[in-house]
Design an enzyme around this catalytic site. Structure first.
Site, mmCIF file in Angstrom:
data_model
loop_
_atom_site.group_PDB
_atom_site.id
_atom_site.type_symbol
_atom_site.label_atom_id
_atom_site.label_comp_id
_atom_site.label_asym_id
_atom_site.label_seq_id
_atom_site.Cartn_x
_atom_site.Cartn_y
_atom_site.Cartn_z
ATOM 1 N N SER A 22 28.832 -28.522 76.326
ATOM 2 C CA SER A 22 29.885 -27.661 75.775
ATOM 3 C C SER A 22 29.716 -27.456 74.274
ATOM 4 O O SER A 22 30.570 -26.861 73.629
ATOM 5 C CB SER A 22 31.262 -28.275 76.054
ATOM 6 O OG SER A 22 31.366 -29.572 75.467
ATOM 7 N N HIS A 154 60.524 8.732 79.812
ATOM 8 C CA HIS A 154 59.632 9.343 80.806
ATOM 9 C C HIS A 154 58.603 10.268 80.137
ATOM 10 O O HIS A 154 58.135 11.231 80.750
ATOM 11 C CB HIS A 154 60.430 10.129 81.854
ATOM 12 C CG HIS A 154 61.508 9.341 82.513
ATOM 13 N ND1 HIS A 154 61.284 8.490 83.576
ATOM 14 C CD2 HIS A 154 62.838 9.253 82.242
ATOM 15 C CE1 HIS A 154 62.420 7.931 83.949
ATOM 16 N NE2 HIS A 154 63.374 8.366 83.141
ATOM 17 N N SER A 275 32.231 11.832 66.472
ATOM 18 C CA SER A 275 31.467 12.088 67.691
ATOM 19 C C SER A 275 30.013 12.392 67.334
ATOM 20 O O SER A 275 29.736 13.018 66.308
ATOM 21 C CB SER A 275 32.074 13.277 68.442
ATOM 22 O OG SER A 275 31.195 13.763 69.437
ATOM 23 N N LYS A 281 35.398 16.213 65.712
ATOM 24 C CA LYS A 281 36.169 15.108 66.286
ATOM 25 C C LYS A 281 36.460 14.008 65.261
ATOM 26 O O LYS A 281 35.638 13.655 64.424
ATOM 27 C CB LYS A 281 35.411 14.469 67.458
ATOM 28 C CG LYS A 281 35.283 15.343 68.670
ATOM 29 C CD LYS A 281 36.611 15.538 69.390
ATOM 30 C CE LYS A 281 37.142 14.237 69.963
ATOM 31 N NZ LYS A 281 36.255 13.662 70.989
ATOM 32 N N ASN A 283 38.110 10.345 66.087
ATOM 33 C CA ASN A 283 38.604 9.545 67.199
ATOM 34 C C ASN A 283 39.377 8.313 66.726
ATOM 35 O O ASN A 283 38.925 7.609 65.817
ATOM 36 C CB ASN A 283 37.430 9.100 68.074
ATOM 37 C CG ASN A 283 36.669 10.271 68.653
ATOM 38 O OD1 ASN A 283 37.261 11.306 68.960
ATOM 39 N ND2 ASN A 283 35.360 10.123 68.792
ATOM 40 N N GLU A 288 42.281 2.522 70.138
ATOM 41 C CA GLU A 288 41.758 2.451 71.507
ATOM 42 C C GLU A 288 41.156 1.086 71.807
ATOM 43 O O GLU A 288 41.304 0.552 72.915
ATOM 44 C CB GLU A 288 40.724 3.556 71.722
ATOM 45 C CG GLU A 288 41.351 4.949 71.757
ATOM 46 C CD GLU A 288 40.320 6.056 71.884
ATOM 47 O OE1 GLU A 288 39.109 5.740 71.863
ATOM 48 O OE2 GLU A 288 40.725 7.225 72.003
#
Length: 438
Positions: A22, A154, A275, A281, A283, A288
């Site tokens: 370990s 919703h 991108s 783009k 991002n 994320e």
């Protein structure tokens, strides 16, 4: 070096050596292992189990190992089963036979339980510190951007709120997370040192001394529980999972809000990527990744819960699986908290875009119904009247407040000129959200 082997006739296979080792991950505990050993030998001296000379040599040797590790002079590597054998072997190499006495009245079972408990306690305090920084950033961002925006249920525009009020919901979530970790630390704050393998020791030791020396509130009450308890790791990972769930929900909103469809916020270049093919783009990769890494922390929690569910008392080798799970959950949670703090600290909030969304969402419809109720109409009837008004507004691409009083009276004679003040968005905010957290 192995800390066992006297009763074995045949050598351990290389396959088993690698499978059993370990060191590759429990080397993280080197500091706690050395600090715990120093406290242990001090206790042995106090109880006249080891003499002063041996203890002084052991402590000096342990401190030199600690310094050499931290200064990069001693690498934690080699043919060692775990961090405990690494430290003990290096100690014996440095001071000779006195080093062989360090493990008196102790087992690796209570040693690893101590190391893990010390480490998780200290690192949990680090999580709390970073959470508090995030909480302060959220509060600052909220107070500097107290703009009207749509509130959703919703994923449909529901009622008008403020960006401040929305963000302060996360402020409340992360405050609860701090309390949960503080509570977990309080529960776990007992030293397992002295429990030995599972039944204590025949030596007259002083467990209260080592507990105090290491900053614990006391010593574990039951020896078997002391060496086999991993509840505190599971509880902390559960707390980390809740933190990650809150971070993921916030990330999801930041991702949506940064789209052209919403256009409520702009995530800074520092926490975005581009991108390889689409030059336009930008991002929201930081958000994320936080959302994605949430599953990793959940998986670590479920892994240890599954490992522990079928283990009889006391220590079993299965429990070696606790560390990688915990280290992974801890490190992932900490990095995500830090990234979210940086992302929110550089976030741009778009006041005009949010107000445009409010205007298009009939977010004063509930207030218009309340207006009719205040004039004496039953709420269910008022609900129906306003629903018909919304249909008219949709067909004519208007908002409720853009209808003339004559048009409104066509639905109910209860409407008066005061309707426009009543459904004003600023007024609905002052009536609905009476007191936000300061």
């Amino acid at each position: 070096m192995k800390l066992w082997g006297g009763r074995f006739e045949n050598a351990e296979s290389k396959l088993m050596e690698d499978f059993n080792s370990s060191l590759s991950f429990d080397k993280t505990l080197y500091h706690e292992d050395i600090v715990g050993s120093i406290a242990h030998v001090k206790m042995l001296k106090k109880c006249n189990i080891l003499n002063k000379k041996d203890v002084e040599e052991i402590i000096e040797g342990l401190n030199s190992i600690l310094q050499d590790i931290e200064h990069g002079k001693l690498k934690i590597e080699g043919d060692y089963e775990d961090i405990h054998s690494f430290v003990e072997a290096n100690l014996i190499d440095r001071i000779g036979d006195a080093g062989k006495k360090m493990h008196t009245a102790r087992s690796r079972n209570d040693q690893v339980a101590l190391d893990t408990r010390l480490y998780s306690k200290n690192m949990s305090k680090n999580v709390i510190e970073n959470l508090k920084q995030l909480i302060n950033t959220i509060k600052k961002l909220a107070e500097e951007n107290n703009f009207i925006m749509p509130g959703y249920t919703h994923m449909q525009r529901a009622q008008v709120v403020t960006f401040k009020h929305h963000m302060m919901a996360y402020y409340s979530m992360f405050q609860r997370d701090v309390k949960r970790i503080e509570n977990a630390i309080e529960i776990m704050d007992l030293s397992p040192l002295g429990c030995c393998a599972l039944a204590g020791t025949t030596y007259e030791t002083d467990r209260k001394f080592t507990a105090n020396e290491l900053g614990f509130n006391g010593a574990a009450d039951n020896f078997l529980d002391g060496v086999s308890d991993r509840d505190y790791l599971i509880e902390l990972m559960s707390d980390f999972s809740l933190i990650m769930m809150h971070l993921s929900r916030l990330s999801e909103e930041l991702i949506m809000w940064s789209t052209k469809e919403f256009d409520f916020v702009q995530i800074s270049d520092e926490f975005s990527t581009g991108s390889s093919i689409m030059p336009q783009k930008k991002n929201p990769d930081a958000a994320e990744l936080i959302r994605g890494k949430t599953g990793r922390v959940y998986g670590s929690l479920m892994s240890l819960l599954t490992t522990m569910k079928g283990i009889p008392l006391a220590y079993n080798k299965d429990m070696q699986e606790d560390k990688e799970c915990f280290f992974n959950a801890l490190n992932t949670s900490l990095s995500c908290i830090k990234v979210m703090n940086g992302m929110l600290g550089t976030l741009k909030v778009k006041k005009t875009s949010m107000f445009k969304a409010v205007k298009k969402g009939f977010l004063n419809a509930t207030e218009a119904a309340d207006y009719l109720v205040n004039k004496g109409m039953p709420f269910r009837d008022a609900h129906g009247v306003i629903g018909q008004i919304v249909l008219k507004c949709e067909s004519e691409d208007k908002s409720i407040e853009e209808l003339t009083i004559e048009e409104l009276k066509g639905f109910s004679e209860l409407f008066g000129e005061d309707i426009y003040e009543f459904v004003d968005y600023e007024n609905t905010i002052s009536r609905g959200i009476k007191k936000e957290m300061k």
